[in-house]
Design an enzyme around this catalytic site. Structure first.
Site, PDB file in Angstrom:
ATOM      1  N   HIS A 165       0.844  -1.211   0.000  1.00 21.70           N
ATOM      2  CA  HIS A 165       0.000   0.000   0.000  1.00 21.70           C
ATOM      3  C   HIS A 165       0.883   1.266   0.000  1.00 21.70           C
ATOM      4  O   HIS A 165       0.900   2.026   0.974  1.00 21.70           O
ATOM      5  CB  HIS A 165      -0.858  -0.081   1.273  1.00 21.70           C
ATOM      6  CG  HIS A 165      -1.983   0.892   1.370  1.00 21.70           C
ATOM      7  ND1 HIS A 165      -1.838   2.262   1.342  1.00 21.70           N
ATOM      8  CD2 HIS A 165      -3.312   0.679   1.518  1.00 21.70           C
ATOM      9  CE1 HIS A 165      -3.006   2.845   1.490  1.00 21.70           C
ATOM     10  NE2 HIS A 165      -3.917   1.927   1.588  1.00 21.70           N
TER      11      HIS A 165
ATOM     12  N   ASP B  32     -10.517   6.536  -4.863  1.00 21.09           N
ATOM     13  CA  ASP B  32     -10.280   5.247  -4.178  1.00 21.09           C
ATOM     14  C   ASP B  32     -10.735   4.152  -5.132  1.00 21.09           C
ATOM     15  O   ASP B  32     -11.905   3.810  -5.190  1.00 21.09           O
ATOM     16  CB  ASP B  32     -11.084   5.213  -2.874  1.00 21.09           C
ATOM     17  CG  ASP B  32     -10.577   4.125  -1.938  1.00 21.09           C
ATOM     18  OD1 ASP B  32     -10.941   4.154  -0.745  1.00 21.09           O
ATOM     19  OD2 ASP B  32      -9.803   3.255  -2.398  1.00 21.09           O
TER      20      ASP B  32
ATOM     21  N   GLU C 168      -0.953   1.028  -5.262  1.00 22.82           N
ATOM     22  CA  GLU C 168      -0.842  -0.188  -4.460  1.00 22.82           C
ATOM     23  C   GLU C 168      -0.802  -1.456  -5.318  1.00 22.82           C
ATOM     24  O   GLU C 168      -1.820  -1.846  -5.892  1.00 22.82           O
ATOM     25  CB  GLU C 168      -1.987  -0.231  -3.459  1.00 22.82           C
ATOM     26  CG  GLU C 168      -2.070   1.037  -2.611  1.00 22.82           C
ATOM     27  CD  GLU C 168      -3.383   1.216  -1.904  1.00 22.82           C
ATOM     28  OE1 GLU C 168      -4.032   0.193  -1.555  1.00 22.82           O
ATOM     29  OE2 GLU C 168      -3.807   2.385  -1.699  1.00 22.82           O
TER      30      GLU C 168
HETATM   31  O1  TA6 Z   1      -6.137   1.575  -0.266  1.00 19.56           O
HETATM   32  C1  TA6 Z   1      -7.173   2.487  -0.108  1.00 19.56           C
HETATM   33  C2  TA6 Z   1      -7.868   2.241   1.218  1.00 19.56           C
HETATM   34  O2  TA6 Z   1      -8.500   0.979   1.214  1.00 19.56           O
HETATM   35  C3  TA6 Z   1      -8.839   3.377   1.475  1.00 19.56           C
HETATM   36  O3  TA6 Z   1     -10.186   2.969   1.356  1.00 19.56           O
HETATM   37  C4  TA6 Z   1      -8.475   3.848   2.882  1.00 19.56           C
HETATM   38  O4  TA6 Z   1      -9.198   3.115   3.844  1.00 19.56           O
HETATM   39  C5  TA6 Z   1      -6.982   3.531   2.888  1.00 19.56           C
HETATM   40  O5  TA6 Z   1      -6.912   2.249   2.299  1.00 19.56           O
HETATM   41  C6  TA6 Z   1      -6.277   3.655   4.205  1.00 19.56           C
HETATM   42  O6  TA6 Z   1      -6.695   2.652   5.082  1.00 19.56           O
HETATM   43  P1  TA6 Z   1      -6.108   2.693   6.602  1.00 19.56           P
HETATM   44  O7  TA6 Z   1      -6.720   1.511   7.281  1.00 19.56           O
HETATM   45  O8  TA6 Z   1      -4.610   2.593   6.494  1.00 19.56           O
HETATM   46  O9  TA6 Z   1      -6.517   4.031   7.147  1.00 19.56           O
END
Ligand code: TA6
Length: 300
Positions: free
Chosen positions: A171, A215, A274
């Protein structure tokens, strides 16, 4: 705080003048790399890469000034590892978002120098702490190589007697001058699920521009991507192996305000690309099988 003996790890695995094991933010153990071509860092907490900075270039990853640095919390920025599920756990919304390995302390296995490249290998595996969420027996090995490019290799092994299913994502939060001026090429014509629009399936037209909360899970794509940053006057290229989904995320201002570990206006300085296998592209492994997903980050 680290539970490992940092001094012992430094003695056993440090490479003088190249790689050190020391206490980082919050007292968490980290490996700090410094070579003539690049600097970098990876924390044992979550096997979390927090920096790759080729010499003479701007830092490639964003890390929030408000990030927490403590057990049970993911570092905000760098490259969190999402496993064995992505996002909320489908059958248990009380489970930690993005799985449980980004908040565990991983084992530092080895640090190796190979010419101008330095590789750091970390591992984690199933145990009583993981079986509350995920019954499978598994082992993850993560190999990060710092050089003129950065490679992130996540190898998953089924250590049990049953087939298992998992999602995975690297990520990565990239450091950008201004996300509203950046663009991502390489997804034209690719279908994606739009999380900001009830996961409706849509088709990408041209480059991705950030004009609102973004997103998106791009589907069935192994394409390389180029993040063009006109403010920092550079392009970040992400290529991948054995990954069929790519997530692009920027929270924009409103959602950012709900994130206490993302400072005021810092949402403009980050853009997530990601490398992943999520949703309908989750993976299944038979007993004894392995799968390696790789992302390579370079500057152009
Ligand atoms: O990768 C995008 C995502 O799934 C968003 O929906 C947002 O939730 C982000 O990840 C960050 O997630 P976190 O749990 O690290 O705050």
């Amino acid at each position: 705080m680290a539970t490992v003996d940092i001094a012992e790890l430094e003695r056993r695995l440090g490479i003088p003048g190249v790689a050190r094991v020391l206490a980082g933010n919050g007292g968490l153990a980290k490996v700090q790399i410094a070579t003539p071509i690049a600097a970098g860092e990876v924390y044992l907490h979550g096997a979390h890469v927090t920096s790759w900075k080729p010499v003479g270039k701007e830092e490639v990853f964003f890390v929030s000034a408000n990030s927490l640095w403590q057990d049970g919390h993911a570092i905000r920025g760098g490259v969190p590892i999402c496993f064995p599920w992505f996002g909320d756990k489908a059958d248990d919304h009380h489970a930690p978002a993005h799985g449980f390995v980004r908040t565990k302390e991983w084992k530092l296995e080895k640090i190796t120098a190979n010419g101008s490249d330095v590789s750091v290998e970390l591992s984690t595996e199933s145990g009583p702490d993981t079986r509350q969420w995920y019954a499978a027996d598994f082992r993850l090995v993560y190999r990060v190589t710092y050089g003129s490019e950065l490679t992130l290799e996540l190898t998953m092994s089924n250590a049990g007697r049953e087939a298992l299913r998992f999602e995975e994502a690297l990520h990565a939060y990239h450091n950008v001058g201004d996300a509203t001026q950046a663009s991502i090429a390489g997804l034209d014509g690719i279908h994606y699920l739009d999380k900001t629009d009830s996961f409706r399936e849509k088709t990408q037209i041209g480059d991705v521009h950030i004009t609102a909360e973004t997103d998106r899970v791009y589907l069935n794509t192994s394409h390389s991507l180029t993040l063009a940053d006109p403010v920092l006057q550079r392009r970040i290229v992400v290529t991948k192996e054995n990954s069929l989904t790519t997530v692009v995320w920027n929270p924009w201002s409103e959602t950012a305000l709900t994130m206490s570990d993302l400072g005021q206006d810092q949402w403009k300085k980050m853009l997530c690309i990601e490398t992943s296998n999520v949703g309908q592209f989750a993976l299944e492994l038979r007993p004894g099988q392995q799968h390696m997903m790789k992302a390579t980050v370079s500057l152009a």
